[in-house]
Design a protein around this motif. Structure first.
Motif, PDB file in Angstrom:
ATOM      1  N   GLN A  83      -7.396  45.171  -1.806  1.00 32.68           N
ATOM      2  CA  GLN A  83      -7.191  46.119  -0.715  1.00 32.68           C
ATOM      3  C   GLN A  83      -8.160  47.299  -0.833  1.00 32.68           C
ATOM      4  O   GLN A  83      -8.599  47.652  -1.921  1.00 32.68           O
ATOM      5  N   ARG A 142      -1.217  42.299   7.059  1.00 35.75           N
ATOM      6  CA  ARG A 142      -2.125  42.568   5.944  1.00 35.75           C
ATOM      7  C   ARG A 142      -2.763  43.955   6.002  1.00 35.75           C
ATOM      8  O   ARG A 142      -3.751  44.213   5.321  1.00 35.75           O
ATOM      9  N   ARG A 143      -2.192  44.846   6.805  1.00 35.31           N
ATOM     10  CA  ARG A 143      -2.761  46.192   6.880  1.00 35.31           C
ATOM     11  C   ARG A 143      -1.725  47.158   7.449  1.00 35.31           C
ATOM     12  O   ARG A 143      -0.810  46.748   8.165  1.00 35.31           O
ATOM     13  N   GLN A 148      -6.054  48.046   3.992  1.00 33.39           N
ATOM     14  CA  GLN A 148      -6.489  46.815   4.644  1.00 33.39           C
ATOM     15  C   GLN A 148      -7.166  45.903   3.631  1.00 33.39           C
ATOM     16  O   GLN A 148      -7.522  46.352   2.535  1.00 33.39           O
ATOM     17  N   HIS A 178       2.783  44.228   4.543  1.00 33.05           N
ATOM     18  CA  HIS A 178       1.609  43.522   5.051  1.00 33.05           C
ATOM     19  C   HIS A 178       1.897  42.070   5.416  1.00 33.05           C
ATOM     20  O   HIS A 178       0.973  41.278   5.575  1.00 33.05           O
TER      21      HIS A 178
END
Length: 442
Positions: free
Chosen positions: A194, A228-229, A248, A385
């Motif tokens: 990340q 995922r963010r 992210q 996420h």
């Protein structure tokens, strides 16, 4: 301590949050010889927003620098957790109970405000001497007293002998690497996969957008969560700045050397990363000037087998770096400092054996708690996420239940039970209450 507490000579490696807090806490607890070695030429603090949780505020209040920090911080009354693409509120958490429950509010502010307040307080303490442009070249000798090499930016290297070394030299810690190497242990830094953008928008930039101004004028932390963010944002600096932090998937650091932690970002890449987020978020991201996009790599390492060797101890990110999803990184470094001040002020004598035992009391009080919070932050990130599918549907049901009737939250930063454990613990008092028993057992 038998005789004068002030006889103890302590060296601190690094003048970040952990190093400054250590210096100030030790001085406030009667230690009169404290030398702080910092690579930078000065402490011109930058950075973005930071959450000022009660477990941090409680310690800073004792150290005499909380009032100046709180003056320009935002007293958070609630948190809003929203779906990324349509801004729908998934959960709303009331924070007003925190002041009643824990004696201090949950606030947010600017990192520079926190660091400057501690630095200014340190400069008022005659016990503390700063040595800028001076890095640590490594520990030369561990026993009977630690000797380490100072590498000044200008001039020849020299050795320093002290009673105690506190290595607050961050995730790239030279001292941690040396301790682990000499113990034949591999605990290298781990790539989290990340990265993060850290953005600050001014009131002037947001002035023409009523929806943005509503966020800036609120006492609210807002989180938008997507696949995922996610993005977390809140007002700081007397509500003159809106702080935005993202998380992210990393694409820019994957091939970079391990020492690389920051890079100049691309605005186009940033907007592409969040292209499916709601119009409000995209309008805010669009306000960022092209040349001012910076991206940070998020890295951690496996729990260490020990934080202590002889009269040397690791502090903060040197021993427990964490992902930002629990908002406890700086708070945990400041907890380290508070506990170190307690245990070193309670030393019965200055012998290496007693110092080692006191540092082991510090490790005993702090290690399990810090590592639990590191794992909670990682787990919260995994949950936030989630992509499409049954797991995300179940998470969103939990958010809905939280909004309707309370209960546990998938976002551990706002979960009441987690908050009770994190915010409700007075770690300095824990150290005071348990020092004698732990010390005698070692």
């Amino acid at each position: 301590m038998t005789g004068k507490e002030g006889d103890l000579h302590v060296a601190i490696i690094g003048a970040g949050m952990g190093g400054l807090a250590c210096a100030l806490a030790l001085a406030k607890h009667g230690i009169t010889r404290i030398d702080v070695y910092e690579t930078a030429s000065n402490l011109g603090f930058v950075g973005a927003g930071i959450q000022l949780a009660p477990n941090m505020a409680r310690i800073l209040e004792r150290l005499g620098c909380w009032e100046v920090i709180a003056k320009e911080a935002t007293d958070i009354k609630d948190a809003s957790i929203r779906r990324h693409n349509d801004n729908t509120e998934l959960a709303h958490v009331d924070f007003s109970y925190i002041r009643r429950e824990y004696g201090v509010p949950h606030m947010v502010g600017h990192r520079s405000s926190l660091a400057n307040a501690m630095f200014d307080a340190c400069k008022n303490e005659t016990a503390i001497t700063f040595h800028f442009k001076s890095s640590c070249g490594g520990i030369k000798s561990w026993l009977p007293k630690p000797i380490f090499t100072v590498v000044p930016r200008e001039g020849e290297s020299y050795d320093v002998s002290v009673d105690v070394v506190l290595a607050a030299d961050g995730i790239k810690s030279v001292v941690r690497t040396q301790i682990l190497r000499e113990l034949n242990i591999d605990a290298e830094v781990i790539d989290s996969g990340q990265s993060a953008y850290r953005i600050m928008l001014t009131r002037e930039q947001m002035a023409s957008d009523p929806e943005m101004l509503q966020l800036l004028d609120s006492d609210q932390v807002t989180r938008w969560i997507g696949e995922r963010r996610h993005i977390i944002a809140y007002p700081i600096s007397n509500k003159s700045v809106y702080n935005i932090s993202t998380a992210q998937p990393d694409v820019h650091f994957a091939a970079a050397p391990s020492a690389t932690y920051t890079t100049r970002g691309s605005k186009a890449d940033m907007l592409d990363n969040f292209k499916d987020f709601c119009p409000l978020v995209l309008r805010m991201l669009n306000l960022v000037p092209e040349g001012e996009v910076c991206e940070w790599k998020l890295r951690v390492h496996n729990p260490l087998p020990t934080w202590v060797r002889g009269s040397v101890a690791l502090v903060g990110d040197a021993c427990h770096p964490t992902l930002p999803h629990l908002n406890q990184g700086a708070a945990q470094a400041i907890e380290d400092a508070g506990v170190l001040a307690v245990v070193l002020s309670k030393l019965p004598d200055r012998s290496p054996d007693s110092i080692n035992k006191a540092l082991k009391v510090y490790e005993h009080v702090r290690k399990k708690r810090a590592e639990t919070l590191v794992e909670l932050a990682a787990a919260s990130g995994r949950t936030l996420h989630l992509g499409e599918g049954a797991a995300r549907e179940e998470r969103d049901k939990q958010f809905a239940a939280l909004k309707d009737k309370g209960g546990s939250s998938p976002d551990k930063a706002v979960d009441a039970e987690v908050q009770k454990m994190v915010l409700g613990t007075d770690i300095m008092q824990v150290a005071r209450d348990n020092f004698e028993n732990i010390f005698q057992s070692l």
